[in-house]
Design a protein around this motif. Structure first.
Motif, mmCIF file in Angstrom:
data_model
loop_
_atom_site.group_PDB
_atom_site.id
_atom_site.type_symbol
_atom_site.label_atom_id
_atom_site.label_comp_id
_atom_site.label_asym_id
_atom_site.label_seq_id
_atom_site.Cartn_x
_atom_site.Cartn_y
_atom_site.Cartn_z
ATOM 1 N N THR A 282 2.738 -3.503 5.895
ATOM 2 C CA THR A 282 3.314 -2.275 6.439
ATOM 3 C C THR A 282 2.802 -1.944 7.839
ATOM 4 N N SER B 106 2.086 8.193 1.652
ATOM 5 C CA SER B 106 2.956 9.378 1.618
ATOM 6 C C SER B 106 4.222 9.147 0.781
ATOM 7 N N THR B 107 4.381 7.972 0.231
ATOM 8 C CA THR B 107 5.337 7.580 -0.830
ATOM 9 C C THR B 107 6.733 7.121 -0.397
ATOM 10 N N TYR C 297 -4.584 1.084 5.160
ATOM 11 C CA TYR C 297 -3.527 0.861 4.170
ATOM 12 C C TYR C 297 -3.467 -0.589 3.669
ATOM 13 N N ALA D 128 0.849 -1.196 0.000
ATOM 14 C CA ALA D 128 0.000 0.000 0.000
ATOM 15 C C ALA D 128 0.880 1.239 0.000
ATOM 16 N N THR D 129 0.544 2.211 -0.835
ATOM 17 C CA THR D 129 1.345 3.437 -0.917
ATOM 18 C C THR D 129 0.501 4.659 -0.549
#
Ligand SMILES: *Cc1c(COP(=O)(O)O)cnc(C)c1O
Length: 338
Positions: free
Chosen positions: A318, A195-196, A290, A192-193
Protein backbone atom coordinates in the motif's frame (compact mmCIF):
# COMPACT_ATOMS: atom_id res chain seq x y z
CA UNK A 1 -17.54 -2.11 -14.91
CA UNK A 2 -20.85 -0.36 -15.32
CA UNK A 3 -21.75 -0.13 -11.61
CA UNK A 4 -18.58 1.90 -11.07
CA UNK A 5 -18.92 4.00 -14.21
CA UNK A 6 -21.75 5.98 -12.58
CA UNK A 7 -19.29 7.68 -10.25
CA UNK A 8 -17.20 10.67 -11.35
CA UNK A 9 -13.53 9.76 -11.42
CA UNK A 10 -10.32 11.56 -12.30
CA UNK A 11 -7.36 9.44 -13.38
CA UNK A 12 -4.42 10.03 -11.08
CA UNK A 13 -2.58 6.76 -11.66
CA UNK A 14 -1.67 4.49 -14.53
CA UNK A 15 -3.51 1.32 -13.70
CA UNK A 16 -3.02 -1.56 -13.49
CA UNK A 17 -0.14 -1.50 -11.02
CA UNK A 18 2.11 -4.56 -11.41
CA UNK A 19 1.23 -7.90 -9.82
CA UNK A 20 4.65 -9.50 -9.37
CA UNK A 21 6.07 -12.68 -7.85
CA UNK A 22 8.51 -12.53 -4.94
CA UNK A 23 10.70 -15.46 -6.06
CA UNK A 24 13.69 -14.93 -3.75
CA UNK A 25 11.65 -14.51 -0.61
CA UNK A 26 9.32 -17.39 -1.50
CA UNK A 27 12.34 -19.67 -1.98
CA UNK A 28 13.96 -18.52 1.24
CA UNK A 29 10.81 -19.23 3.26
CA UNK A 30 9.94 -22.51 1.56
CA UNK A 31 6.24 -21.89 2.11
CA UNK A 32 3.55 -20.49 -0.19
CA UNK A 33 4.31 -18.66 -3.43
CA UNK A 34 4.28 -14.98 -2.55
CA UNK A 35 3.17 -12.23 -4.90
CA UNK A 36 2.97 -8.50 -4.41
CA UNK A 37 0.51 -5.99 -5.84
CA UNK A 38 2.56 -2.84 -6.34
CA UNK A 39 0.19 -0.14 -5.14
CA UNK A 40 3.29 1.60 -3.84
CA UNK A 41 3.80 2.37 -7.54
CA UNK A 42 0.71 4.45 -8.22
CA UNK A 43 3.03 7.25 -9.26
CA UNK A 44 1.52 10.43 -7.80
CA UNK A 45 4.17 12.16 -5.63
CA UNK A 46 5.79 8.83 -4.72
CA UNK A 47 2.56 6.88 -4.72
CA UNK A 48 0.55 4.73 -2.35
CA UNK A 49 -2.92 3.38 -1.79
CA UNK A 50 -4.63 6.73 -1.17
CA UNK A 51 -4.22 7.68 -4.83
CA UNK A 52 -6.84 5.12 -5.89
CA UNK A 53 -9.35 6.50 -3.38
CA UNK A 54 -8.57 10.04 -4.47
CA UNK A 55 -9.55 9.24 -8.06
CA UNK A 56 -13.17 8.97 -6.88
CA UNK A 57 -12.98 11.56 -4.08
CA UNK A 58 -11.49 14.19 -6.36
CA UNK A 59 -13.97 13.19 -9.05
CA UNK A 60 -16.78 14.05 -6.65
CA UNK A 61 -15.03 17.24 -5.50
CA UNK A 62 -14.73 18.50 -9.08
CA UNK A 63 -18.32 17.50 -9.85
CA UNK A 64 -19.41 19.63 -6.87
CA UNK A 65 -17.35 22.61 -8.03
CA UNK A 66 -14.99 22.50 -5.06
CA UNK A 67 -12.15 25.01 -4.89
CA UNK A 68 -10.43 23.83 -1.73
CA UNK A 69 -9.70 20.34 -0.38
CA UNK A 70 -9.51 19.81 3.38
CA UNK A 71 -8.28 16.62 4.97
CA UNK A 72 -6.41 15.25 7.98
CA UNK A 73 -3.98 12.57 9.06
CA UNK A 74 -1.18 11.71 11.45
CA UNK A 75 2.04 13.74 11.18
CA UNK A 76 3.59 11.18 8.80
CA UNK A 77 0.36 10.67 6.87
CA UNK A 78 0.76 9.22 3.39
CA UNK A 79 -2.87 10.10 2.73
CA UNK A 80 -2.20 13.79 3.38
CA UNK A 81 0.81 13.77 1.04
CA UNK A 82 -1.13 12.14 -1.79
CA UNK A 83 -4.13 14.41 -1.26
CA UNK A 84 -1.99 17.55 -1.51
CA UNK A 85 -0.41 16.20 -4.70
CA UNK A 86 -3.82 15.42 -6.23
CA UNK A 87 -5.16 18.86 -5.30
CA UNK A 88 -2.11 20.53 -6.85
CA UNK A 89 -2.45 18.49 -10.02
CA UNK A 90 -6.10 19.49 -10.33
CA UNK A 91 -5.51 23.17 -9.52
CA UNK A 92 -7.36 23.10 -6.19
CA UNK A 93 -6.18 24.68 -2.96
CA UNK A 94 -5.54 22.37 -0.01
CA UNK A 95 -5.55 22.65 3.79
CA UNK A 96 -4.42 19.71 5.92
CA UNK A 97 -4.59 19.05 9.65
CA UNK A 98 -1.81 16.91 11.08
CA UNK A 99 -2.51 15.07 14.33
CA UNK A 100 0.48 14.64 16.62
CA UNK A 101 -0.55 11.06 17.28
CA UNK A 102 2.87 9.49 17.92
CA UNK A 103 3.88 11.34 21.07
CA UNK A 104 7.53 10.32 21.37
CA UNK A 105 8.46 10.76 17.72
CA UNK A 106 12.07 11.77 17.12
CA UNK A 107 12.79 15.18 15.52
CA UNK A 108 12.83 13.73 12.01
CA UNK A 109 9.33 12.36 12.52
CA UNK A 110 8.11 15.97 12.58
CA UNK A 111 10.31 17.30 9.77
CA UNK A 112 11.34 14.65 7.30
CA UNK A 113 9.50 12.06 5.20
CA UNK A 114 5.93 12.99 4.38
CA UNK A 115 6.14 16.30 6.29
CA UNK A 116 9.00 17.47 4.07
CA UNK A 117 7.02 16.61 0.94
CA UNK A 118 3.84 18.25 2.29
CA UNK A 119 5.81 21.44 2.77
CA UNK A 120 7.50 21.25 -0.63
CA UNK A 121 4.09 20.85 -2.26
CA UNK A 122 2.94 23.98 -0.48
CA UNK A 123 -0.30 23.06 1.26
CA UNK A 124 -1.62 25.05 4.16
CA UNK A 125 -0.67 22.89 7.17
CA UNK A 126 -2.17 23.09 10.65
CA UNK A 127 -1.39 20.81 13.59
CA UNK A 128 -3.63 19.37 16.28
CA UNK A 129 -2.82 17.53 19.52
CA UNK A 130 -3.20 13.74 19.52
CA UNK A 131 -6.31 11.92 20.66
CA UNK A 132 -9.04 14.29 19.46
CA UNK A 133 -11.74 13.57 16.85
CA UNK A 134 -9.84 14.69 13.78
CA UNK A 135 -12.69 14.24 11.30
CA UNK A 136 -14.79 16.56 13.50
CA UNK A 137 -11.94 19.08 13.35
CA UNK A 138 -12.41 19.34 9.59
CA UNK A 139 -15.88 20.88 9.94
CA UNK A 140 -14.96 24.29 11.43
CA UNK A 141 -12.10 24.55 8.95
CA UNK A 142 -14.58 24.01 6.13
CA UNK A 143 -16.89 26.67 7.62
CA UNK A 144 -14.03 29.12 7.88
CA UNK A 145 -13.16 28.55 4.21
CA UNK A 146 -16.77 28.86 3.13
CA UNK A 147 -17.03 32.19 4.97
CA UNK A 148 -13.97 33.31 3.00
CA UNK A 149 -15.74 32.55 -0.28
CA UNK A 150 -14.25 29.12 -0.97
CA UNK A 151 -16.11 25.91 -1.83
CA UNK A 152 -14.51 23.38 0.51
CA UNK A 153 -14.61 19.61 -0.01
CA UNK A 154 -13.83 17.64 3.14
CA UNK A 155 -12.09 14.28 2.90
CA UNK A 156 -12.07 12.11 6.04
CA UNK A 157 -8.82 10.63 7.35
CA UNK A 158 -7.36 8.05 5.00
CA UNK A 159 -9.98 8.96 2.36
CA UNK A 160 -12.03 6.20 3.95
CA UNK A 161 -15.66 6.72 3.11
CA UNK A 162 -17.78 4.79 0.56
CA UNK A 163 -16.65 7.03 -2.33
CA UNK A 164 -12.98 6.54 -1.48
CA UNK A 165 -13.44 2.79 -1.01
CA UNK A 166 -14.52 2.55 -4.67
CA UNK A 167 -10.84 2.92 -5.53
CA UNK A 168 -10.19 -0.44 -3.90
CA UNK A 169 -13.17 -2.07 -5.57
CA UNK A 170 -11.27 -1.20 -8.75
CA UNK A 171 -8.07 -2.67 -7.28
CA UNK A 172 -9.85 -5.94 -6.50
CA UNK A 173 -11.05 -6.10 -10.10
CA UNK A 174 -7.46 -5.52 -11.23
CA UNK A 175 -6.14 -8.34 -9.05
CA UNK A 176 -8.80 -10.69 -10.41
CA UNK A 177 -8.04 -9.74 -14.03
CA UNK A 178 -4.26 -9.90 -13.63
CA UNK A 179 -4.25 -13.21 -11.80
CA UNK A 180 -6.54 -14.70 -14.44
CA UNK A 181 -4.21 -13.43 -17.18
CA UNK A 182 -1.19 -14.89 -15.38
CA UNK A 183 -2.95 -18.21 -14.82
CA UNK A 184 -2.62 -17.70 -11.10
CA UNK A 185 -5.13 -19.07 -8.60
CA UNK A 186 -5.00 -16.65 -5.68
CA UNK A 187 -5.62 -18.29 -2.30
CA UNK A 188 -5.58 -15.10 -0.25
CA UNK A 189 -4.97 -11.36 -0.39
CA UNK A 190 -3.23 -9.85 2.64
CA UNK A 191 -2.62 -6.17 3.43
CA UNK A 192 -2.28 -3.65 6.25
CA UNK A 193 -5.56 -2.13 7.43
CA UNK A 194 -5.94 1.22 9.18
CA UNK A 195 -8.73 3.65 8.34
CA UNK A 196 -10.50 0.70 6.59
CA UNK A 197 -11.15 2.03 3.07
CA UNK A 198 -8.65 -0.29 1.44
CA UNK A 199 -10.05 -3.43 3.01
CA UNK A 200 -13.69 -2.40 2.57
CA UNK A 201 -13.11 -1.79 -1.13
CA UNK A 202 -11.13 -4.98 -1.65
CA UNK A 203 -13.73 -7.09 0.14
CA UNK A 204 -16.62 -5.57 -1.82
CA UNK A 205 -14.72 -6.00 -5.09
CA UNK A 206 -13.88 -9.64 -4.37
CA UNK A 207 -17.41 -10.45 -3.16
CA UNK A 208 -19.33 -8.71 -5.95
CA UNK A 209 -17.28 -10.69 -8.47
CA UNK A 210 -17.84 -13.94 -6.55
CA UNK A 211 -14.07 -14.38 -6.78
CA UNK A 212 -13.81 -16.72 -3.80
CA UNK A 213 -10.60 -14.89 -2.84
CA UNK A 214 -10.45 -14.14 0.90
CA UNK A 215 -8.99 -10.82 2.04
CA UNK A 216 -7.12 -10.58 5.35
CA UNK A 217 -6.46 -7.17 6.88
CA UNK A 218 -3.56 -6.96 9.33
CA UNK A 219 -4.48 -4.21 11.77
CA UNK A 220 -1.99 -1.44 12.50
CA UNK A 221 -4.08 0.27 15.16
CA UNK A 222 -7.37 -1.13 16.42
CA UNK A 223 -8.01 -4.41 18.22
CA UNK A 224 -9.62 -7.16 16.15
CA UNK A 225 -13.31 -6.81 17.09
CA UNK A 226 -13.22 -3.03 16.65
CA UNK A 227 -11.47 -3.22 13.28
CA UNK A 228 -13.87 -5.90 12.00
CA UNK A 229 -16.77 -3.67 13.03
CA UNK A 230 -15.25 -0.61 11.32
CA UNK A 231 -14.35 -2.43 8.10
CA UNK A 232 -17.74 -4.15 7.97
CA UNK A 233 -19.61 -0.87 8.39
CA UNK A 234 -17.75 0.80 5.54
CA UNK A 235 -17.95 -2.29 3.33
CA UNK A 236 -21.72 -2.44 3.82
CA UNK A 237 -22.05 1.27 3.01
CA UNK A 238 -19.96 0.75 -0.11
CA UNK A 239 -22.11 -2.25 -1.08
CA UNK A 240 -25.20 -0.03 -0.78
CA UNK A 241 -23.61 2.84 -2.68
CA UNK A 242 -23.01 0.44 -5.57
CA UNK A 243 -26.62 -0.78 -5.26
CA UNK A 244 -25.46 -4.39 -5.26
CA UNK A 245 -28.09 -7.07 -4.74
CA UNK A 246 -28.46 -8.80 -1.37
CA UNK A 247 -26.02 -8.11 1.44
CA UNK A 248 -22.32 -8.48 2.06
CA UNK A 249 -21.45 -11.77 3.79
CA UNK A 250 -20.21 -10.78 7.27
CA UNK A 251 -17.59 -13.60 7.14
CA UNK A 252 -15.95 -11.82 4.21
CA UNK A 253 -14.36 -9.34 6.63
CA UNK A 254 -11.32 -10.95 8.26
CA UNK A 255 -8.88 -9.08 10.47
CA UNK A 256 -5.81 -10.13 12.42
CA UNK A 257 -4.73 -7.63 15.09
CA UNK A 258 -1.81 -9.57 16.56
CA UNK A 259 0.88 -7.40 15.01
CA UNK A 260 0.00 -3.87 16.14
CA UNK A 261 2.70 -3.87 18.85
CA UNK A 262 2.70 -0.89 21.24
CA UNK A 263 0.42 1.16 19.01
CA UNK A 264 -0.17 3.05 15.78
CA UNK A 265 3.01 4.38 14.25
CA UNK A 266 5.27 2.62 16.76
CA UNK A 267 7.47 0.09 15.00
CA UNK A 268 8.06 -3.41 16.35
CA UNK A 269 11.17 -5.57 16.22
CA UNK A 270 9.41 -7.77 13.68
CA UNK A 271 8.29 -4.87 11.48
CA UNK A 272 11.80 -3.37 11.45
CA UNK A 273 13.28 -6.78 10.55
CA UNK A 274 10.67 -7.22 7.80
CA UNK A 275 11.69 -3.92 6.18
CA UNK A 276 15.26 -5.25 5.95
CA UNK A 277 14.16 -8.67 4.71
CA UNK A 278 12.10 -7.36 1.77
CA UNK A 279 14.75 -4.79 0.90
CA UNK A 280 17.54 -7.41 0.89
CA UNK A 281 15.75 -10.27 -0.85
CA UNK A 282 13.60 -8.41 -3.38
CA UNK A 283 14.75 -4.78 -3.46
CA UNK A 284 11.31 -3.67 -2.28
CA UNK A 285 10.90 -0.93 0.31
CA UNK A 286 8.08 -1.36 2.80
CA UNK A 287 6.97 1.44 5.12
CA UNK A 288 7.36 1.50 8.92
CA UNK A 289 3.75 2.28 9.90
CA UNK A 290 1.63 -0.01 7.69
CA UNK A 291 3.09 -2.38 5.14
CA UNK A 292 5.96 -3.60 7.36
CA UNK A 293 3.50 -4.61 10.08
CA UNK A 294 1.21 -6.16 7.49
CA UNK A 295 4.02 -8.15 5.94
CA UNK A 296 5.44 -9.11 9.35
CA UNK A 297 1.97 -10.52 10.08
CA UNK A 298 1.97 -12.47 6.83
CA UNK A 299 5.42 -13.94 7.62
CA UNK A 300 4.30 -15.01 11.07
CA UNK A 301 1.12 -16.61 9.70
CA UNK A 302 3.29 -18.55 7.24
CA UNK A 303 5.53 -19.69 10.11
CA UNK A 304 2.43 -20.84 11.98
CA UNK A 305 1.29 -22.87 8.96
CA UNK A 306 -1.77 -20.72 8.34
CA UNK A 307 -0.57 -20.32 4.72
CA UNK A 308 1.13 -23.35 3.21
CA UNK A 309 3.39 -24.49 0.38
CA UNK A 310 1.55 -24.67 -2.93
CA UNK A 311 -0.74 -21.75 -2.11
CA UNK A 312 -0.50 -18.39 -3.88
CA UNK A 313 -0.68 -15.39 -1.57
CA UNK A 314 -0.87 -11.80 -2.79
CA UNK A 315 0.35 -9.06 -0.48
CA UNK A 316 -0.95 -5.61 -1.42
CA UNK A 317 1.89 -3.14 -0.99
CA UNK A 318 0.00 0.00 0.00
CA UNK A 319 3.03 2.30 -0.25
CA UNK A 320 4.39 4.69 2.36
CA UNK A 321 8.16 4.16 2.02
CA UNK A 322 8.48 7.96 2.24
CA UNK A 323 7.79 7.42 5.94
CA UNK A 324 11.14 5.60 6.29
CA UNK A 325 12.82 9.02 6.34
CA UNK A 326 10.66 10.07 9.29
CA UNK A 327 11.80 6.96 11.19
CA UNK A 328 15.53 7.24 10.55
CA UNK A 329 16.51 7.04 14.23
CA UNK A 330 14.60 3.77 14.66
CA UNK A 331 15.88 2.15 11.48
CA UNK A 332 19.49 3.33 11.74
CA UNK A 333 20.20 3.17 15.47
CA UNK A 334 23.99 3.17 14.96
CA UNK A 335 23.90 6.57 13.26
CA UNK A 336 24.96 5.39 9.80
CA UNK A 337 28.29 5.67 7.99
CA UNK A 338 30.92 7.99 9.34
C1 LIG B 1 -3.33 4.49 4.71
C2 LIG B 1 -2.37 3.39 4.52
C3 LIG B 1 -2.75 2.04 4.73
C4 LIG B 1 -4.08 1.63 5.28
O1 LIG B 1 -5.11 1.81 4.38
P1 LIG B 1 -6.57 2.12 4.96
O2 LIG B 1 -7.41 2.27 3.79
O3 LIG B 1 -6.41 3.40 5.75
O4 LIG B 1 -6.97 1.02 5.86
C5 LIG B 1 -1.83 1.05 4.45
N1 LIG B 1 -0.60 1.36 4.04
C6 LIG B 1 -0.19 2.63 3.84
C7 LIG B 1 1.20 2.86 3.40
C8 LIG B 1 -1.07 3.68 4.07
O5 LIG B 1 -0.64 4.94 3.88
Amino acid sequence: MSTLARFPRVRLTQAPTPLEPLPNLSKLLGGPNLYIKRDDNTGLALGGNKTRKLEFLMGEALAQGATHIVTQGATQSNHVRQTIAAANKLGLRCTVLLEERVSDGAPEYYRNGNVLLDQIMGASIETRPGGIDMNAELIPVGERLRAAGERPYLIPGGGSNPIGALGYVVAAQEIIAQSTEQGLVVDAVVHATGSTGTQAGLVVGMEMANSGIPVLGVSVRQPQARQIENVTRLAQQTWQLLELPGALRPEAVQVNAEYVGAGYGITTEASNATIGLLARTEGILLDPVYSAKGFAGLLDLIRQGHYRAGQNIVFVHTGGAVGLFGYREVLQPDGGLR
